[in-house]
Design an enzyme around this catalytic site. Sequence first.
Site, mmCIF file in Angstrom:
data_model
loop_
_atom_site.group_PDB
_atom_site.id
_atom_site.type_symbol
_atom_site.label_atom_id
_atom_site.label_comp_id
_atom_site.label_asym_id
_atom_site.label_seq_id
_atom_site.Cartn_x
_atom_site.Cartn_y
_atom_site.Cartn_z
ATOM 1 N N SER A 29 -12.180 -11.656 -4.996
ATOM 2 C CA SER A 29 -12.332 -11.962 -3.577
ATOM 3 C C SER A 29 -13.797 -12.108 -3.235
ATOM 4 O O SER A 29 -14.665 -11.490 -3.858
ATOM 5 C CB SER A 29 -11.680 -10.918 -2.665
ATOM 6 O OG SER A 29 -11.890 -9.645 -3.150
ATOM 7 N N PRO A 51 -11.452 -0.122 -3.301
ATOM 8 C CA PRO A 51 -12.680 -0.722 -3.829
ATOM 9 C C PRO A 51 -13.900 0.176 -3.582
ATOM 10 O O PRO A 51 -13.867 1.080 -2.746
ATOM 11 C CB PRO A 51 -12.837 -2.008 -3.008
ATOM 12 C CG PRO A 51 -11.567 -2.182 -2.260
ATOM 13 C CD PRO A 51 -10.980 -0.817 -2.100
ATOM 14 N N HIS A 54 -7.803 1.258 1.009
ATOM 15 C CA HIS A 54 -7.599 -0.135 1.393
ATOM 16 C C HIS A 54 -6.540 -0.363 2.468
ATOM 17 O O HIS A 54 -6.525 -1.403 3.123
ATOM 18 C CB HIS A 54 -7.207 -0.899 0.123
ATOM 19 C CG HIS A 54 -7.609 -2.327 0.097
ATOM 20 N ND1 HIS A 54 -7.550 -3.135 1.202
ATOM 21 C CD2 HIS A 54 -8.066 -3.111 -0.901
ATOM 22 C CE1 HIS A 54 -7.951 -4.346 0.874
ATOM 23 N NE2 HIS A 54 -8.278 -4.357 -0.391
ATOM 24 N N TYR A 70 0.798 -1.235 0.000
ATOM 25 C CA TYR A 70 0.000 0.000 0.000
ATOM 26 C C TYR A 70 0.829 1.283 0.000
ATOM 27 O O TYR A 70 0.803 2.056 -0.952
ATOM 28 C CB TYR A 70 -0.968 0.003 1.196
ATOM 29 C CG TYR A 70 -1.934 -1.144 1.129
ATOM 30 C CD1 TYR A 70 -2.942 -1.171 0.169
ATOM 31 C CD2 TYR A 70 -1.828 -2.237 1.993
ATOM 32 C CE1 TYR A 70 -3.816 -2.235 0.072
ATOM 33 C CE2 TYR A 70 -2.704 -3.315 1.904
ATOM 34 C CZ TYR A 70 -3.697 -3.306 0.950
ATOM 35 O OH TYR A 70 -4.553 -4.363 0.840
HETATM 36 N N1 COA Z 1 -20.461 -29.503 1.736
HETATM 37 C C1 COA Z 1 -21.435 -28.758 2.308
HETATM 38 N N2 COA Z 1 -21.240 -27.488 2.762
HETATM 39 C C2 COA Z 1 -20.014 -26.966 2.603
HETATM 40 C C3 COA Z 1 -18.964 -27.682 2.000
HETATM 41 C C4 COA Z 1 -19.222 -29.007 1.561
HETATM 42 N N3 COA Z 1 -18.277 -29.760 0.990
HETATM 43 N N4 COA Z 1 -17.861 -26.892 1.988
HETATM 44 C C5 COA Z 1 -18.211 -25.725 2.558
HETATM 45 N N5 COA Z 1 -19.513 -25.772 2.932
HETATM 46 C C6 COA Z 1 -20.265 -24.732 3.646
HETATM 47 C C7 COA Z 1 -19.479 -24.183 4.817
HETATM 48 O O1 COA Z 1 -19.671 -24.958 5.958
HETATM 49 C C8 COA Z 1 -20.067 -22.805 4.949
HETATM 50 O O2 COA Z 1 -21.315 -22.910 5.605
HETATM 51 P P1 COA Z 1 -22.036 -21.651 6.320
HETATM 52 O O3 COA Z 1 -22.526 -20.752 5.237
HETATM 53 O O4 COA Z 1 -23.134 -22.294 7.071
HETATM 54 O O5 COA Z 1 -20.976 -21.022 7.179
HETATM 55 C C9 COA Z 1 -20.348 -22.398 3.513
HETATM 56 O O6 COA Z 1 -20.456 -23.631 2.784
HETATM 57 C C10 COA Z 1 -19.289 -21.531 2.898
HETATM 58 O O7 COA Z 1 -18.036 -22.180 2.868
HETATM 59 P P2 COA Z 1 -17.027 -22.044 1.641
HETATM 60 O O8 COA Z 1 -17.777 -21.558 0.471
HETATM 61 O O9 COA Z 1 -16.247 -23.299 1.499
HETATM 62 O O10 COA Z 1 -15.982 -20.964 2.041
HETATM 63 P P3 COA Z 1 -15.978 -19.744 3.038
HETATM 64 O O11 COA Z 1 -17.269 -19.017 3.063
HETATM 65 O O12 COA Z 1 -15.427 -20.284 4.292
HETATM 66 O O13 COA Z 1 -14.930 -18.782 2.325
HETATM 67 C C11 COA Z 1 -12.747 -17.921 1.976
HETATM 68 C C12 COA Z 1 -13.634 -19.170 1.993
HETATM 69 C C13 COA Z 1 -11.362 -18.302 1.546
HETATM 70 C C14 COA Z 1 -13.314 -16.910 0.977
HETATM 71 C C15 COA Z 1 -12.758 -17.285 3.404
HETATM 72 O O14 COA Z 1 -12.158 -18.168 4.292
HETATM 73 C C16 COA Z 1 -12.007 -15.983 3.477
HETATM 74 O O15 COA Z 1 -10.795 -15.961 3.670
HETATM 75 N N6 COA Z 1 -12.728 -14.859 3.343
HETATM 76 C C17 COA Z 1 -12.144 -13.517 3.370
HETATM 77 C C18 COA Z 1 -11.800 -13.073 1.979
HETATM 78 C C19 COA Z 1 -11.262 -11.667 1.996
HETATM 79 O O16 COA Z 1 -10.264 -11.384 2.610
HETATM 80 N N7 COA Z 1 -11.981 -10.780 1.307
HETATM 81 C C20 COA Z 1 -11.674 -9.379 1.317
HETATM 82 C C21 COA Z 1 -10.593 -8.979 0.401
HETATM 83 S S1 COA Z 1 -10.495 -7.217 0.293
#
Ligand code: COA
Length: 632
Positions: free
Chosen positions: A560, A130, A347, A117
Amino acid sequence: MISKNQRMITNQRILQTIFKMRNIKSNKRIFDSAKIRMFGNTLNLPSLPVPTLNQTIEKYLKSVTPFLNESELINTKTILKEFSSPNGIGNNLQDLLIQKANSSENWLAEWWLKTAYLEYREPVVIFSSPGLVFPLEDFSIEDERVVYTAKLIMAALDYKFTIDNDQLPLDKMGKDPLDMNQYKKIFGTCRVPKKNVDEIEFNSESRHIIVVRNNNFFSIEVIKENMKRCSFKDILGMLHSVLNESTNLGDPVGILTTENRNNWSRAYDELIKDPLNRDSVAKIQKSLFLVALDNPMPDSNDSRRSLASKQCIHGGGSMANSANRWFDKTVQFVIGQDGIVGLTYEHSPSEGQPIASMTDYLINYIKHIDTNNNMSDTKFDGTLEKLEFKVSDTLKSYIIEANENIDRLVKNLDMDCFQFTSFGKEFVKTQKLSPDSFIQIAMQYAFYRIHMTPGAHYESAATRKYIHGRTETIRSCSIESIAFAKAMLDSKKTIADKVVALKEAIESHKKYAMEAVNGFGVDRHLLGLKLIAQENGIELPRIFTDPSFKRSSHMRISTSQVATRCDGFMCYAPLTADGYGCCYNPRPFDINFGVSAFVAHADTSATKFRLALEESLGDMHDILAKSQKAKL
Ligand code: COA
C-alpha cells in the site's frame, strides 16, 4: 436514496452493532448529538455502490487470466457464465446484496470490520498491526529522549484537540471530499479480546495516557476536568518520575496482548478476575494513547531503518520490548533509547493514511514547538499512578506460552527497509505517467524476475469518497504487467517495445486503481456475494472454490501507498507465508520502502526483493530516458 433521518438511525445502529459497545454506560456520551455529528455523514457523502454482476465478472476474468492455463481458463469461463446467467445463483445473490445496500449507508462496513479484523484469530502483532517509523533521531543522553517524548505527547494532545474541535482540514481525492470518521477513532480506542469475535471500546473523552517502561505501566492524567492540557514542564516532570519508578522489570503482562486472539481472550478472562488487575486493564484500555519507552533492540546486522521497523512492528521479542506494549491500543508511540522513534497501530478502527497524516502533524509540531513558552509555572495537579498487577500461577503459564509464541514470530520476520534515492514521483510525472502505478508495476517486474511466475498482488485503494468507506483491492497483477515483465527479460525486444509494454501495464493499473477508489473493484463485491450467501444459508457457489479464485487471491505481494511529507514510512509483514509485504512512501525526489518476507519460506527474502525492486525501478527509468533520447 435514503433520507437524512434514516441516516441518523442507521448511524446509531451502526454504532451499536458494528462496534458492539462493551460498556454502554461508560460510552453513553457517544450517542450525544455532537458525537452523532462526528461519526455521521455531515458531508453528505454518497453510499458505497454495488457494482453490477457483469462489471465484476468481466473484470474478475481479466484479473485471473495470468494464473490459469488454457484448459483452466475455459473451465473458469464456464463457471462464471453459469454464475452470472439470468437464472444463475449470482443474480439471486446480487438481488439480496442490493436489498441490503438499499437499507444501509455502507453495505460493507459492518461485515468488513468483523471479517477482516474482529473475527480474525491470528495475533494482531505481525499479522495485522503495521508499524510506522518516524524520521530517526539520535539521543545521546536519556534527557534528550525525555524531552522528545514530552514534545511528542504535547503534539498528540494538540492533534486530538484539533480533531475534537473539527479543525482538521478536509481530506480530498481530486475534488471529492473524503470520509473523516477514521480520525475520530484514533484516540481513546482499544480492541478487547473475546472468544471468536473481539470487540472495540471507544473512550475519546478520556483525559489520561499510559506510559510504559521496563514493562511497568503508568497512568498519567494529561487533561484536567476543565479541559486544560498539562504543560510541557508538567509532562517532563512526570516522565522523570516514570523513569525513577521503573528501574526494575515489571511482570510482563503486556506480552499477553501479542497472543493469538483466542489464547489472549482466555488469559484476559483470567487476568481480569482480580479486581486490581481489572482496574489496571481498564485504565490502559480507556487511555487516549500509549507511549512505550523502550530498551535497546537485540544486536543484529539490520540497517537502522530495518531495525526501527522491527521495533515498531513487534518490539524485538520477549527479552526486548514486546512486553513493553499493549497491542490492543489503537496508537502506541515507540521511543527507543538511541533515537528510533515511531508507532504501531491496531488496524481495525483506521487505515494507514489518517495515521500517516497525524504523523506529519506530530513531526511538524515537535520541530516547531517553543518549549520556553510551555515552561510556565502554572500549577497543574495532574496525577501519575503506577498500575499494579497480581499475576496468578495460571497467568504465569499463559505468559510463558506467549513469550515462546512471540519469539517464534519475531525470529520469522525478515525486514529490509530503505530509501530509494535515484528519483521520486516528480520524475515519473515528467514522463506523464502515474507515480503510484509506476511503482506498482516495478514491484510486479521485481517479483517476476525473482520467481518467473505471476505474483498475485494486493494494493489498497481508499474508498473514503463514500460514507464509512475503508478500502478496495487493486489487483496489480495483470495480463499487461506480466507482458511487460516478460518483455523486459527478453533480449530480442527493443527499447521501444519495452516502453510500449511499460505504458500499457501502467495504463491498465491506473484504470483498475481509478475503478477501485470509486468502489468498482472485484474483491469487496465478491466478498459481499459470499457473505450474503452465508447469511441466507445458500450453498457457496463454485466461483469461490475454483482455482482462479484461490490463486488470484493468494496475495504474494501485499502493498500500500502510505504517504507522509516527513522522512517516515509504514511497514508490515507479508499476507501469505510465501509472500512479501511492501509499503511505500513516494515523495517528490525519493521513495521510502518497507519490505518484509518470512524467514521460514526458502523462496523469499526481503533483501532479494529489495535488490530486484531497486533494479526494476532503475531499468524502467533507463528505458524511458533512452527512448526519449532516441526521439530527440
Ligand atoms: N501524468 C502526470 N502526473 C500524473 C499522472 C500522469 N499521467 N498520473 C498521476 N499524476 C500525478 C497526480 O496528479 C498526483 O499529483 P499530486 O502529487 O500533485 O497530487 C500524483 O501524480 C500522484 O498520483 P498517482 O501516483 O497516480 O496516485 P495517487 O497518489 O492518487 O494514489 C492510490 C493512488 C490508489 C494509492 C490512492 O488513491 C489511494 O487510495 N491511497 C490510499 C491507500 C491506502 O488506503 N493506504 C493505506 C492502507 S493501510
